[in-house]
Design a protein around this motif. Structure first.
Motif, mmCIF file in Angstrom:
data_model
loop_
_atom_site.group_PDB
_atom_site.id
_atom_site.type_symbol
_atom_site.label_atom_id
_atom_site.label_comp_id
_atom_site.label_asym_id
_atom_site.label_seq_id
_atom_site.Cartn_x
_atom_site.Cartn_y
_atom_site.Cartn_z
ATOM 1 N N THR A 14 100.916 -119.367 -1.207
ATOM 2 C CA THR A 14 101.650 -118.721 -2.297
ATOM 3 C C THR A 14 101.231 -117.259 -2.473
ATOM 4 O OG1 THR A 14 100.047 -119.404 -3.982
ATOM 5 C CG2 THR A 14 101.909 -120.895 -3.559
ATOM 6 N N ILE A 15 100.178 -116.852 -1.787
ATOM 7 C CA ILE A 15 99.695 -115.467 -1.891
ATOM 8 C C ILE A 15 100.672 -114.524 -1.190
ATOM 9 C CG2 ILE A 15 97.859 -113.886 -1.180
ATOM 10 C CD1 ILE A 15 95.915 -116.258 -1.428
ATOM 11 N N ASP A 16 101.020 -113.461 -1.877
ATOM 12 C CA ASP A 16 101.903 -112.438 -1.299
ATOM 13 C C ASP A 16 101.069 -111.548 -0.388
ATOM 14 O OD1 ASP A 16 103.773 -110.542 -0.649
ATOM 15 O OD2 ASP A 16 104.067 -109.826 -2.703
ATOM 16 N N GLN A 17 101.175 -111.792 0.915
ATOM 17 C CA GLN A 17 100.344 -111.076 1.875
ATOM 18 C C GLN A 17 100.656 -109.582 1.929
ATOM 19 O OE1 GLN A 17 99.954 -112.972 5.689
ATOM 20 N NE2 GLN A 17 100.195 -115.010 4.795
ATOM 21 N N GLN A 24 91.506 -108.056 2.801
ATOM 22 C CA GLN A 24 91.942 -109.293 2.147
ATOM 23 C C GLN A 24 92.798 -110.132 3.092
ATOM 24 O OE1 GLN A 24 93.782 -107.394 -1.237
ATOM 25 N NE2 GLN A 24 92.118 -108.027 -2.608
ATOM 26 N N GLN A 25 93.611 -109.487 3.907
ATOM 27 C CA GLN A 25 94.420 -110.216 4.888
ATOM 28 C C GLN A 25 93.532 -110.911 5.918
ATOM 29 O OE1 GLN A 25 97.152 -107.283 6.414
ATOM 30 N NE2 GLN A 25 98.558 -107.500 4.682
ATOM 31 N N ILE A 26 92.486 -110.230 6.340
ATOM 32 C CA ILE A 26 91.535 -110.838 7.279
ATOM 33 C C ILE A 26 90.849 -112.036 6.619
ATOM 34 C CG2 ILE A 26 89.343 -110.478 8.491
ATOM 35 C CD1 ILE A 26 90.345 -107.550 8.963
ATOM 36 N N ALA A 27 90.436 -111.881 5.372
ATOM 37 C CA ALA A 27 89.784 -112.978 4.647
ATOM 38 C C ALA A 27 90.729 -114.159 4.487
ATOM 39 C CB ALA A 27 89.293 -112.490 3.290
ATOM 40 N N LEU A 28 91.986 -113.874 4.199
ATOM 41 C CA LEU A 28 92.983 -114.944 4.064
ATOM 42 C C LEU A 28 93.168 -115.669 5.396
ATOM 43 C CD1 LEU A 28 95.148 -116.461 2.468
ATOM 44 C CD2 LEU A 28 96.756 -114.626 3.069
ATOM 45 N N GLY A 29 93.261 -114.911 6.483
ATOM 46 C CA GLY A 29 93.382 -115.524 7.802
ATOM 47 C C GLY A 29 92.189 -116.397 8.133
ATOM 48 N N SER A 30 91.012 -115.940 7.787
ATOM 49 C CA SER A 30 89.797 -116.727 8.012
ATOM 50 C C SER A 30 89.799 -117.999 7.172
ATOM 51 C CB SER A 30 88.557 -115.899 7.671
ATOM 52 O OG SER A 30 88.432 -114.813 8.551
ATOM 53 N N ALA A 31 90.262 -117.882 5.936
ATOM 54 C CA ALA A 31 90.330 -119.057 5.060
ATOM 55 C C ALA A 31 91.314 -120.083 5.611
ATOM 56 C CB ALA A 31 90.728 -118.635 3.644
ATOM 57 N N LEU A 32 92.452 -119.624 6.087
ATOM 58 C CA LEU A 32 93.442 -120.540 6.661
ATOM 59 C C LEU A 32 92.906 -121.214 7.924
ATOM 60 C CD1 LEU A 32 96.681 -118.437 6.127
ATOM 61 C CD2 LEU A 32 96.076 -120.587 4.978
ATOM 62 N N ALA A 33 92.185 -120.462 8.738
ATOM 63 C CA ALA A 33 91.594 -121.038 9.949
ATOM 64 C C ALA A 33 90.538 -122.080 9.591
ATOM 65 C CB ALA A 33 90.984 -119.939 10.809
ATOM 66 N N ALA A 34 89.724 -121.799 8.599
ATOM 67 C CA ALA A 34 88.696 -122.752 8.175
ATOM 68 C C ALA A 34 89.327 -124.029 7.630
ATOM 69 C CB ALA A 34 87.786 -122.117 7.123
ATOM 70 N N LEU A 35 90.423 -123.874 6.885
ATOM 71 C CA LEU A 35 91.107 -125.053 6.357
ATOM 72 C C LEU A 35 91.744 -125.878 7.474
ATOM 73 C CD1 LEU A 35 92.656 -123.607 3.124
ATOM 74 C CD2 LEU A 35 91.050 -125.497 3.288
ATOM 75 N N ALA A 36 92.290 -125.221 8.471
ATOM 76 C CA ALA A 36 92.868 -125.942 9.606
ATOM 77 C C ALA A 36 91.781 -126.736 10.321
ATOM 78 C CB ALA A 36 93.546 -124.970 10.566
ATOM 79 N N GLN A 37 90.619 -126.135 10.471
ATOM 80 C CA GLN A 37 89.509 -126.833 11.109
ATOM 81 C C GLN A 37 89.065 -128.019 10.256
ATOM 82 O OE1 GLN A 37 85.902 -124.539 11.607
ATOM 83 N NE2 GLN A 37 85.195 -125.859 13.260
ATOM 84 N N ALA A 38 88.990 -127.842 8.956
ATOM 85 C CA ALA A 38 88.594 -128.934 8.069
ATOM 86 C C ALA A 38 89.602 -130.081 8.137
ATOM 87 C CB ALA A 38 88.464 -128.427 6.629
ATOM 88 N N GLU A 39 90.875 -129.739 8.211
ATOM 89 C CA GLU A 39 91.908 -130.763 8.308
ATOM 90 C C GLU A 39 91.762 -131.540 9.608
ATOM 91 O OE1 GLU A 39 95.986 -129.367 8.477
ATOM 92 O OE2 GLU A 39 96.598 -131.087 7.281
ATOM 93 N N ARG A 40 91.500 -130.842 10.690
ATOM 94 C CA ARG A 40 91.303 -131.491 11.991
ATOM 95 C C ARG A 40 90.077 -132.395 11.960
ATOM 96 N NH1 ARG A 40 92.822 -134.235 15.895
ATOM 97 N NH2 ARG A 40 91.950 -133.788 17.921
ATOM 98 N N LEU A 41 89.003 -131.923 11.351
ATOM 99 C CA LEU A 41 87.794 -132.738 11.244
ATOM 100 C C LEU A 41 88.052 -133.991 10.410
ATOM 101 C CD1 LEU A 41 85.063 -129.984 10.776
ATOM 102 C CD2 LEU A 41 85.443 -131.425 12.802
ATOM 103 N N GLU A 42 88.855 -133.875 9.373
ATOM 104 C CA GLU A 42 89.195 -135.039 8.554
ATOM 105 C C GLU A 42 89.992 -136.042 9.378
ATOM 106 O OE1 GLU A 42 89.460 -137.697 5.420
ATOM 107 O OE2 GLU A 42 88.089 -136.053 5.788
ATOM 108 N N GLN A 43 90.912 -135.570 10.214
ATOM 109 C CA GLN A 43 91.682 -136.466 11.084
ATOM 110 C C GLN A 43 90.761 -137.186 12.063
ATOM 111 O OE1 GLN A 43 94.476 -133.759 12.842
ATOM 112 N NE2 GLN A 43 95.886 -133.833 11.116
ATOM 113 N N ILE A 44 89.827 -136.461 12.634
ATOM 114 C CA ILE A 44 88.858 -137.072 13.549
ATOM 115 C C ILE A 44 88.030 -138.110 12.808
ATOM 116 C CG2 ILE A 44 86.765 -136.619 14.901
ATOM 117 C CD1 ILE A 44 88.062 -133.862 15.610
ATOM 118 N N ASN A 45 87.595 -137.778 11.611
ATOM 119 C CA ASN A 45 86.800 -138.707 10.801
ATOM 120 C C ASN A 45 87.576 -139.989 10.507
ATOM 121 O OD1 ASN A 45 84.439 -139.399 9.387
ATOM 122 N ND2 ASN A 45 85.353 -138.742 7.465
ATOM 123 N N GLU A 46 88.855 -139.869 10.205
ATOM 124 C CA GLU A 46 89.680 -141.058 9.953
ATOM 125 C C GLU A 46 89.761 -141.941 11.191
ATOM 126 O OE1 GLU A 46 93.525 -139.992 8.396
ATOM 127 O OE2 GLU A 46 92.627 -138.762 6.831
#
Length: 68
Positions: A14-17, A24-46
């Motif tokens: 929802t953030i207006d890039q 801030q754009q770099i930080a947002l990109g890093s946050a999105l990448a970290a969340l994608a990794q966390a989501e993948r790790l959760e799938q592996i954990n399941e």
């Protein structure tokens, strides 16, 4: 955990890039990448939980069958 990840992703999207500074754009990109990794790790954990349940069931069956 999956709900938290989904809620955070929704919030980040929802953030207006266009209004962000380059840093801030770099930080947002890093946050999105970290969340994608966390989501993948959760799938592996399941998947690992499912494998663990199968192995436990096999071990229990072997114990019961071995006791006969």
């Amino acid at each position: 955990m999956a709900d938290t990840i989904a809620e955070t992703v929704d919030l980040l999207y929802t953030i207006d890039q266009d209004q962000l500074t380059p840093d801030q754009q770099i930080a947002l990109g890093s946050a999105l990448a970290a969340l994608a990794q966390a989501e993948r790790l959760e799938q592996i954990n399941e998947r690992l939980r499912g494998i663990h349940q199968v192995l436990n069931a096999w071990a229990l069956k072997a114990t019961i069958d071995g006791g006969r």
